[in-house]
Design a protein around this motif. Structure first.
Motif, short mmCIF file in Angstrom:
data_model
loop_
_atom_site.label_atom_id
_atom_site.label_comp_id
_atom_site.label_asym_id
_atom_site.label_seq_id
_atom_site.Cartn_x
_atom_site.Cartn_y
_atom_site.Cartn_z
N PHE A 43 61.64 -33.56 51.66
CA PHE A 43 60.82 -33.13 50.53
C PHE A 43 61.34 -33.74 49.24
O PHE A 43 62.52 -33.73 48.96
CB PHE A 43 60.86 -31.60 50.45
N ASP A 45 60.84 -33.56 45.15
CA ASP A 45 60.27 -33.00 43.93
C ASP A 45 61.05 -33.60 42.77
O ASP A 45 61.75 -34.59 42.94
CB ASP A 45 60.30 -31.47 43.94
N HIS A 51 61.89 -25.95 39.72
CA HIS A 51 62.23 -26.50 41.04
C HIS A 51 63.70 -26.32 41.38
O HIS A 51 64.09 -26.51 42.53
CB HIS A 51 61.93 -27.99 41.10
N GLN A 57 66.01 -22.97 46.09
CA GLN A 57 66.95 -23.57 47.04
C GLN A 57 67.12 -22.69 48.26
O GLN A 57 67.16 -23.18 49.39
CB GLN A 57 68.31 -23.83 46.37
N LEU A 60 64.02 -23.16 50.45
CA LEU A 60 64.06 -24.43 51.18
C LEU A 60 65.07 -24.37 52.33
O LEU A 60 64.78 -24.83 53.43
CB LEU A 60 64.40 -25.58 50.23
N GLN A 66 64.67 -30.15 54.03
CA GLN A 66 65.67 -30.99 53.38
C GLN A 66 65.07 -31.59 52.12
O GLN A 66 63.97 -32.14 52.14
CB GLN A 66 66.11 -32.10 54.32
N ARG A 67 65.79 -31.51 51.03
CA ARG A 67 65.33 -32.04 49.74
C ARG A 67 66.00 -33.40 49.49
O ARG A 67 67.19 -33.57 49.69
CB ARG A 67 65.70 -31.08 48.63
#
Length: 93
Positions: A43, A45, A51, A57, A60, A66-67
């Motif tokens: 992901f 952003d 965010h 966090q 997620l 996973q960011r």
């Protein structure tokens, strides 16, 4: 997105907060895309304040999303920053 498009999300009646981001974007949209893509889903952003809350966090993490880590306003990763720079230089001059 999966088919190349999704509806634009308009933030009405207030500002986007971390909890609104979770309720209106992450859970109804991002979670579904992650499920459709599978384990290789990452992901992306930006570094907007909403965010980066602990609640976001935690959400997620709990969804196994996973960011992608990347710096705010990076022209290498965000092409629109090059456009803003090109427009800003003549204005500043």
């Amino acid at each position: 997105m999966i088919n190349g498009r999704m509806r634009l999300h308009v933030v009405a009646n207030g500002t986007m907060t971390g909890q609104r981001y979770i309720d209106e974007v992450l859970l109804p949209h991002v979670r579904l895309f992650r499920a459709a893509v599978g384990d290789k889903f990452v992901f992306m952003d930006d570094n907007a304040t909403c965010h980066r809350t602990l609640a976001v966090q935690d959400c997620l993490d709990s969804e196994g999303i996973q960011r992608l880590v990347w710096p705010a306003r990076s022209p290498d990763l965000n092409p629109i920053e090059n456009v803003w720079d090109a427009l800003g230089r003549p204005v500043a001059g």
